[in-house]
Scaffold this motif. Sequence first.
Motif, PDB file in Angstrom:
ATOM      1  N   ALA A 221       0.837  -1.207   0.000  1.00 34.31           N
ATOM      2  CA  ALA A 221       0.000   0.000   0.000  1.00 34.31           C
ATOM      3  C   ALA A 221       0.870   1.254   0.000  1.00 34.31           C
ATOM      4  O   ALA A 221       0.625   2.197  -0.762  1.00 34.31           O
ATOM      5  N   ARG A 222       1.886   1.266   0.841  1.00 33.30           N
ATOM      6  CA  ARG A 222       2.781   2.429   0.882  1.00 33.30           C
ATOM      7  C   ARG A 222       3.534   2.583  -0.445  1.00 33.30           C
ATOM      8  O   ARG A 222       3.774   3.701  -0.902  1.00 33.30           O
ATOM      9  N   ALA A 223       3.891   1.463  -1.055  1.00 33.36           N
ATOM     10  CA  ALA A 223       4.642   1.518  -2.304  1.00 33.36           C
ATOM     11  C   ALA A 223       3.844   2.160  -3.426  1.00 33.36           C
ATOM     12  O   ALA A 223       4.414   2.810  -4.309  1.00 33.36           O
ATOM     13  N   ILE A 224       2.512   1.995  -3.398  1.00 35.76           N
ATOM     14  CA  ILE A 224       1.702   2.583  -4.461  1.00 35.76           C
ATOM     15  C   ILE A 224       1.051   3.890  -4.011  1.00 35.76           C
ATOM     16  O   ILE A 224       0.278   4.489  -4.755  1.00 35.76           O
ATOM     17  N   GLY A 225       1.351   4.327  -2.775  1.00 35.09           N
ATOM     18  CA  GLY A 225       0.945   5.651  -2.344  1.00 35.09           C
ATOM     19  C   GLY A 225      -0.424   5.779  -1.732  1.00 35.09           C
ATOM     20  O   GLY A 225      -1.035   6.843  -1.790  1.00 35.09           O
TER      21      GLY A 225
END
Length: 236
Positions: A221-225
């Motif tokens: 989730a953090r990787a795709i913002g």
Amino acid sequence: MLQTLTPRPRTSDDSHAAQLALVLSESPRTADDLLRNLRALGLRRIAQCRLTRNRNVMVSFSPSELRVHEGYLTAPDDVLAAIVRFVEGATRGERLRARRRLLEFPIQTAPARGRRGTTHPDDAVLANRLTEWHARFNRDFFGGGLHALQVRVSRRMRARLGHYTAATRSGDPPEIAISRRHLRRHGWEEALHTLLHEMVHQWQDERGLPIDHRTAFRAKARAIGISPFARRTVAA
């Protein structure tokens, strides 16, 4: 010459093995019985167990609770061990093998009450737009690695904003449903954020990962913002 066979002294390993055999010789009848057997097989991180009749999700877990279809009460030890590996597994390969074994075990489920819901004709344009955004997000954030699917707009959802459902044994394909209430109350941008959230669950499912909100979900989730925090499988 008279020879005698003298039993060797019992060790702690012998005692543990005997205790394990005693525990596993008793077929579980309740959730507590099942949890006892799973702990004997190495389950550590789960505090409680709940039996379900959910025909779509066979095994799922949160940080504190394991949810298992009641059909696994009659499963042999190797299937119970697969539940433990699915929860405790340290590698993706280990979890995939455990998931495969769990889905191989035949479970008698109650007949389905009906097919999944369908998009209301008045919401067809919204559903098509969301499906187009699914393809766009798949290309931009997942390298086109996710399977294409039709996004459904649900008029039933009240508390949930959206939901990813894995494919079922009865032949239903995987799907993402977005709440119409959510769209009307919170707007298009929030609905697209929810769509991305559910696509992370699709990503988990297609890689054999548990469908949850734990480490893998938060990292992706953090990787795709998007925000990694939300409510929230083995899905059949």
